[in-house]
Design a protein around this motif. Structure first.
Motif, PDB file in Angstrom:
ATOM      1  N   TYR A  46       0.844  -1.201   0.000  1.00 48.42           N
ATOM      2  CA  TYR A  46       0.000   0.000   0.000  1.00 48.42           C
ATOM      3  C   TYR A  46       0.876   1.246   0.000  1.00 48.42           C
ATOM      4  N   ASP A  47       0.271   2.410   0.205  1.00 50.07           N
ATOM      5  CA  ASP A  47       1.072   3.643   0.207  1.00 50.07           C
ATOM      6  C   ASP A  47       0.857   4.410   1.510  1.00 50.07           C
ATOM      7  N   GLU A  48       1.548   5.522   1.596  1.00 50.08           N
ATOM      8  CA  GLU A  48       1.536   6.342   2.814  1.00 50.08           C
ATOM      9  C   GLU A  48       0.107   6.824   3.155  1.00 50.08           C
ATOM     10  N   GLY A  49      -0.652   7.204   2.109  1.00 48.76           N
ATOM     11  CA  GLY A  49      -2.021   7.708   2.324  1.00 48.76           C
ATOM     12  C   GLY A  49      -2.919   6.659   2.962  1.00 48.76           C
ATOM     13  N   ILE A  50      -2.759   5.419   2.549  1.00 49.52           N
ATOM     14  CA  ILE A  50      -3.571   4.320   3.085  1.00 49.52           C
ATOM     15  C   ILE A  50      -3.197   4.067   4.542  1.00 49.52           C
ATOM     16  N   GLY A 104      -5.459  -0.263  -1.657  1.00 45.57           N
ATOM     17  CA  GLY A 104      -5.312   1.123  -2.089  1.00 45.57           C
ATOM     18  C   GLY A 104      -5.995   1.416  -3.400  1.00 45.57           C
ATOM     19  N   GLY A 105      -5.562   2.522  -3.979  1.00 41.71           N
ATOM     20  CA  GLY A 105      -6.066   2.886  -5.290  1.00 41.71           C
ATOM     21  C   GLY A 105      -5.314   2.091  -6.354  1.00 41.71           C
ATOM     22  N   GLY A 106      -5.476   2.526  -7.600  1.00 37.84           N
ATOM     23  CA  GLY A 106      -4.834   1.832  -8.717  1.00 37.84           C
ATOM     24  C   GLY A 106      -3.323   1.763  -8.575  1.00 37.84           C
ATOM     25  N   SER A 107      -2.710   2.787  -7.963  1.00 33.16           N
ATOM     26  CA  SER A 107      -1.249   2.790  -7.856  1.00 33.16           C
ATOM     27  C   SER A 107      -0.772   1.613  -7.006  1.00 33.16           C
ATOM     28  N   SER A 108      -1.416   1.413  -5.848  1.00 34.59           N
ATOM     29  CA  SER A 108      -1.004   0.300  -4.974  1.00 34.59           C
ATOM     30  C   SER A 108      -1.350  -1.044  -5.602  1.00 34.59           C
ATOM     31  N   ILE A 109      -2.539  -1.148  -6.184  1.00 33.92           N
ATOM     32  CA  ILE A 109      -2.948  -2.443  -6.756  1.00 33.92           C
ATOM     33  C   ILE A 109      -2.056  -2.792  -7.949  1.00 33.92           C
ATOM     34  N   ASP A 110      -1.775  -1.807  -8.795  1.00 27.60           N
ATOM     35  CA  ASP A 110      -0.915  -2.081  -9.956  1.00 27.60           C
ATOM     36  C   ASP A 110       0.501  -2.441  -9.529  1.00 27.60           C
ATOM     37  N   CYS A 111       1.010  -1.734  -8.530  1.00 28.03           N
ATOM     38  CA  CYS A 111       2.362  -2.037  -8.038  1.00 28.03           C
ATOM     39  C   CYS A 111       2.386  -3.469  -7.518  1.00 28.03           C
ATOM     40  N   PRO A 145      -9.698  -2.424  -3.222  1.00 26.69           N
ATOM     41  CA  PRO A 145      -9.635  -1.037  -3.706  1.00 26.69           C
ATOM     42  C   PRO A 145     -10.138  -0.042  -2.658  1.00 26.69           C
ATOM     43  N   THR A 146      -9.469   1.075  -2.551  1.00 24.49           N
ATOM     44  CA  THR A 146      -9.905   2.124  -1.622  1.00 24.49           C
ATOM     45  C   THR A 146     -10.290   3.399  -2.364  1.00 24.49           C
ATOM     46  N   THR A 147     -10.196   3.367  -3.693  1.00 23.16           N
ATOM     47  CA  THR A 147     -10.756   4.449  -4.509  1.00 23.16           C
ATOM     48  C   THR A 147     -11.789   3.790  -5.424  1.00 23.16           C
ATOM     49  N   ALA A 148     -12.779   4.578  -5.844  1.00 23.74           N
ATOM     50  CA  ALA A 148     -13.749   4.046  -6.812  1.00 23.74           C
ATOM     51  C   ALA A 148     -13.381   4.675  -8.131  1.00 23.74           C
ATOM     52  N   VAL A 154     -10.292  -5.684 -10.906  1.00 19.77           N
ATOM     53  CA  VAL A 154     -10.953  -6.668 -11.767  1.00 19.77           C
ATOM     54  C   VAL A 154     -10.334  -6.777 -13.165  1.00 19.77           C
ATOM     55  N   THR A 155      -9.395  -5.886 -13.475  1.00 22.30           N
ATOM     56  CA  THR A 155      -8.806  -5.934 -14.817  1.00 22.30           C
ATOM     57  C   THR A 155      -7.552  -6.802 -14.829  1.00 22.30           C
ATOM     58  N   SER A 156      -7.235  -7.300 -16.012  1.00 19.83           N
ATOM     59  CA  SER A 156      -5.973  -8.038 -16.189  1.00 19.83           C
ATOM     60  C   SER A 156      -4.942  -7.069 -16.755  1.00 19.83           C
ATOM     61  N   VAL A 157      -4.758  -5.982 -16.032  1.00 20.50           N
ATOM     62  CA  VAL A 157      -3.863  -4.914 -16.499  1.00 20.50           C
ATOM     63  C   VAL A 157      -3.087  -4.370 -15.314  1.00 20.50           C
ATOM     64  N   THR A 158      -1.806  -4.097 -15.521  1.00 19.43           N
ATOM     65  CA  THR A 158      -1.076  -3.284 -14.546  1.00 19.43           C
ATOM     66  C   THR A 158      -0.317  -2.194 -15.307  1.00 19.43           C
ATOM     67  N   ARG A 167       7.226   7.234 -19.679  1.00 21.54           N
ATOM     68  CA  ARG A 167       6.133   6.641 -20.447  1.00 21.54           C
ATOM     69  C   ARG A 167       5.474   5.561 -19.596  1.00 21.54           C
ATOM     70  N   LYS A 168       4.139   5.478 -19.734  1.00 23.85           N
ATOM     71  CA  LYS A 168       3.443   4.428 -18.980  1.00 23.85           C
ATOM     72  C   LYS A 168       3.450   3.126 -19.767  1.00 23.85           C
ATOM     73  N   MET A 169       3.851   2.038 -19.101  1.00 24.39           N
ATOM     74  CA  MET A 169       3.854   0.730 -19.773  1.00 24.39           C
ATOM     75  C   MET A 169       2.566   0.009 -19.383  1.00 24.39           C
ATOM     76  N   GLU A 186     -16.915   0.938   3.078  1.00 24.04           N
ATOM     77  CA  GLU A 186     -16.485   1.618   4.318  1.00 24.04           C
ATOM     78  C   GLU A 186     -15.059   2.149   4.192  1.00 24.04           C
ATOM     79  N   LEU A 187     -14.258   1.509   3.358  1.00 24.62           N
ATOM     80  CA  LEU A 187     -12.858   1.955   3.208  1.00 24.62           C
ATOM     81  C   LEU A 187     -12.756   3.243   2.395  1.00 24.62           C
ATOM     82  N   THR A 188     -13.836   3.594   1.706  1.00 21.97           N
ATOM     83  CA  THR A 188     -13.741   4.778   0.823  1.00 21.97           C
ATOM     84  C   THR A 188     -14.372   6.033   1.443  1.00 21.97           C
TER      85      THR A 188
HETATM   86  N1  LIG Z   1      -4.754  -1.505 -13.817  1.00 21.97           N
HETATM   87  C1  LIG Z   1      -5.757  -0.867 -14.339  1.00 21.97           C
HETATM   88  O1  LIG Z   1      -6.669  -1.477 -14.887  1.00 21.97           O
HETATM   89  C2  LIG Z   1      -5.803   0.625 -14.244  1.00 21.97           C
HETATM   90  C3  LIG Z   1      -6.882   1.335 -14.774  1.00 21.97           C
HETATM   91  C4  LIG Z   1      -6.869   2.727 -14.668  1.00 21.97           C
HETATM   92  C5  LIG Z   1      -5.817   3.370 -14.029  1.00 21.97           C
HETATM   93  N2  LIG Z   1      -4.775   2.646 -13.540  1.00 21.97           N
HETATM   94  C6  LIG Z   1      -3.632   3.287 -12.858  1.00 21.97           C
HETATM   95  O2  LIG Z   1      -3.980   3.505 -11.491  1.00 21.97           O
HETATM   96  C7  LIG Z   1      -3.218   4.621 -10.994  1.00 21.97           C
HETATM   97  C8  LIG Z   1      -4.148   5.633 -10.339  1.00 21.97           C
HETATM   98  O3  LIG Z   1      -4.845   5.050  -9.255  1.00 21.97           O
HETATM   99  P1  LIG Z   1      -5.898   5.915  -8.411  1.00 21.97           P
HETATM  100  O4  LIG Z   1      -6.516   6.920  -9.290  1.00 21.97           O
HETATM  101  O5  LIG Z   1      -6.787   4.971  -7.719  1.00 21.97           O
HETATM  102  O6  LIG Z   1      -5.019   6.751  -7.374  1.00 21.97           O
HETATM  103  P2  LIG Z   1      -3.831   6.339  -6.373  1.00 21.97           P
HETATM  104  O7  LIG Z   1      -3.807   4.902  -6.097  1.00 21.97           O
HETATM  105  O8  LIG Z   1      -2.588   6.974  -6.889  1.00 21.97           O
HETATM  106  O9  LIG Z   1      -4.296   7.084  -5.033  1.00 21.97           O
HETATM  107  C9  LIG Z   1      -4.404   8.501  -4.999  1.00 21.97           C
HETATM  108  C10 LIG Z   1      -4.200   9.007  -3.578  1.00 21.97           C
HETATM  109  O10 LIG Z   1      -5.338   8.711  -2.792  1.00 21.97           O
HETATM  110  C11 LIG Z   1      -4.953   8.145  -1.549  1.00 21.97           C
HETATM  111  N3  LIG Z   1      -6.023   7.264  -1.116  1.00 21.97           N
HETATM  112  C12 LIG Z   1      -6.488   6.175  -1.781  1.00 21.97           C
HETATM  113  N4  LIG Z   1      -7.533   5.660  -1.127  1.00 21.97           N
HETATM  114  C13 LIG Z   1      -7.720   6.409  -0.030  1.00 21.97           C
HETATM  115  C14 LIG Z   1      -8.683   6.379   1.041  1.00 21.97           C
HETATM  116  N5  LIG Z   1      -9.665   5.484   1.063  1.00 21.97           N
HETATM  117  N6  LIG Z   1      -8.600   7.302   2.010  1.00 21.97           N
HETATM  118  C15 LIG Z   1      -7.645   8.263   1.968  1.00 21.97           C
HETATM  119  N7  LIG Z   1      -6.724   8.355   0.967  1.00 21.97           N
HETATM  120  C16 LIG Z   1      -6.766   7.442  -0.005  1.00 21.97           C
HETATM  121  C17 LIG Z   1      -3.645   7.446  -1.836  1.00 21.97           C
HETATM  122  O11 LIG Z   1      -2.898   7.298  -0.662  1.00 21.97           O
HETATM  123  C18 LIG Z   1      -3.005   8.389  -2.851  1.00 21.97           C
HETATM  124  O12 LIG Z   1      -2.328   9.409  -2.184  1.00 21.97           O
HETATM  125  C19 LIG Z   1      -2.489   5.197 -12.191  1.00 21.97           C
HETATM  126  O13 LIG Z   1      -1.153   4.759 -12.205  1.00 21.97           O
HETATM  127  C20 LIG Z   1      -3.240   4.636 -13.379  1.00 21.97           C
HETATM  128  O14 LIG Z   1      -2.465   4.557 -14.555  1.00 21.97           O
HETATM  129  C21 LIG Z   1      -4.767   1.297 -13.622  1.00 21.97           C
END
Ligand SMILES: NC(=O)c1ccc[n+]([C@@H]2O[C@H](COP(=O)([O-])OP(=O)(O)OC[C@H]3O[C@@H](n4cnc5c(N)ncnc54)[C@H](O)[C@@H]3O)[C@@H](O)[C@H]2O)c1
Ligand SMILES: [Zn+2]
Length: 392
Positions: A46-50, A104-111, A145-148, A154-158, A167-169, A186-188
């Motif tokens: 996860y990341d610092e925000g989570i 976390g959001g996409g960043s944590s899940i993709d990582c 996921p903690t962002t909507a 659910v995707t087969s993508v990172t 550049r994004k791969m 509740e997490l969101t």
């Molecule tokens: N794999 C895929 O299918 C797919 C699809 C679209 C985007 N992405 C990628 O996902 C990344 C973006 O992810 P994102 O938009 O979810 O943002 P993110 O994961 O970067 O999170 C954004 C910020 O919100 C904070 N945060 C997340 N959830 C929180 C919560 N519940 N409470 C408080 N803070 C919270 C995080 O700590 C972070 O600082 C990009 O790299 C993008 O390219 C992937």
């Protein structure tokens, strides 16, 4: 033998390979689910925000309550770069884990998905760019996921940023999906308004791009349309009244459905342009998409097939069409999306550090993006520069 009437039956490709559980408190089941998957030692990524939102603690507790050994990696950064993936994978290997929990959001899940690839496949991660490049089977991964927004659960993508090339791969297909997705609204509830708005607009963009994509089929349409309905009806409420659990839940389901849709239908011009904007200028993914979405819709709306498709979108967004369709439909949809952007305070490109001097490079890079192959109306470099100018 009967003669077959040779019509044009399109071939459809559709896949979802994730077990999904949705509900308030669903994340607390992570321990039991991990145990069922046979996992004994897990790495939570996860990341610092989570961490500071206090979300990771309960998840670690749930795992430990089931006797699962837990280690944590909390250094994920937005638009996760290759260096973080390498660093996290080195750490993961030392822990000798047999499963991953991504929080976390996409960043944590993709990582986490990229780290999972590197647990059973050699590095660096760059060699897996493209589709179905991952050779060896990956370990179980539970995505929470903690962002909507991204639908990454659910995707087969990172998506991993290539730091050297800015550049994004896109790494997709086999080995790139989660095993289980736990969607817990509740997490969101504590997600800040600006992040709720940006990530929600990302989900809306996924659904709209999937719906008008060249890769769309009836199987992706049904998911995209429901996603558009749920997101357009709940984004404002979840942004201004973050504790409304029903709105948060609807947004999570909307982003999940949008993910299911684009996973098979592909994306389009908005994502093709937003990826270089994020890599060059560090703009959050959802915000970059949101600034562009109305302008790209207007551009695509010049195409008659898109005009037809957007009639369904208009009605699902609650626009009563009095016109006969055509360009007027597009104008209504563009207006509705622009209004939504305004209501949730989406900034303009000029407000997020993008300079006009970068337009030419962004446009050139956008043309090389995979999403360009799905976009319904061909765009040239000068079209993209014009879109950037109107979003500025
Ligand atoms: N794999 C895929 O299918 C797919 C699809 C679209 C985007 N992405 C990628 O996902 C990344 C973006 O992810 P994102 O938009 O979810 O943002 P993110 O994961 O970067 O999170 C954004 C910020 O919100 C904070 N945060 C997340 N959830 C929180 C919560 N519940 N409470 C408080 N803070 C919270 C995080 O700590 C972070 O600082 C990009 O790299 C993008 O390219 C992937
Ligand atoms: Zn996106």
């Amino acid at each position: 033998m009967k003669t077959i009437n040779q019509g044009t039956i399109p071939t459809m490709n559709f896949s979802v390979s994730v077990d999904i559980k949705i509900g308030a408190g669903a994340s607390k089941e992570v321990g039991v689910i991990s145990k069922d998957l046979g996992v004994e030692k897990v790495l939570c990524i996860y990341d610092e925000g989570i961490k500071s939102a206090g979300i990771s603690n309960n998840i670690v507790d749930s795992l430990q309550n089931e006797g699962i050994k837990v280690s944590t990696y909390d250094k994920v950064t937005p638009n996760p770069p290759d260096s973080i993936v390498t660093n996290a994978a080195e750490f993961a290997r030392k822990q000798e884990i047999d499963g991953i929990v991504a929080i976390g959001g996409g960043s944590s899940i993709d990582c986490a998905k990229a780290v999972n690839i590197l647990l059973t496949n050699p590095g660096p991660i760059h060699q897996y760019e493209g589709k179905d490049q991952v050779e060896h089977e990956v370990k179980p991964i539970i995505a929470i996921p903690t962002t909507a927004g991204t639908g990454s659960e659910v995707t087969s993508v990172t998506v991993v940023t290539n730091s050297e090339k800015s550049r994004k791969m896109i790494i997709a297909g086999q080995g790139c999906g989660a095993t289980t997705a736990l969607l817990d609204p509740e997490l969101t509830v504590g997600l800040p308004a600006n992040v709720t708005a940006g990530t929600g607009m990302d989900a809306l963009t996924h659904a709209l791009e999937a719906y008008i994509s060249k890769g769309a089929s009836v199987l992706t349409d049904i998911n995209a349309l429901k996603a558009i309905e749920l997101i357009s009806k709940n984004l404002y409420e979840s942004t201004v009244n973050g504790t409304n659990l029903q709105a948060r839940s609807n947004m999570l389901i909307g982003s999940l459905l949008a993910g299911i849709a684009f996973n098979s239908a592909g994306l389009g011009l908005v994502h093709a342009i937003s990826h270089p904007i994020s890599s060059h200028c560090g703009v959050p993914h959802g915000i970059a998409n949101a600034t562009l979405l109305p302008h790209v819709l207007a551009f695509n709306g010049e195409d008659e097939k898109v005009q037809d498709r957007l009639r369904d979108v208009a009605s699902i967004m609650g626009i009563s069409i009095v016109s006969k369709g055509g360009k007027e439909t597009i104008e209504h949809v563009v207006e509705k999306v622009s209004e939504l952007c305004e209501k949730v305070n989406i900034p303009r490109l000029r407000d997020v550090g993008v300079e006009t001097t970068e337009f030419s490079q962004i446009a050139a890079d956008a043309l090389k993006e995979k999403s360009m192959t799905f976009t319904p109306r061909k765009a040239m470099k000068e079209d993209i520069v014009r879109i950037l100018e109107s979003a500025y």
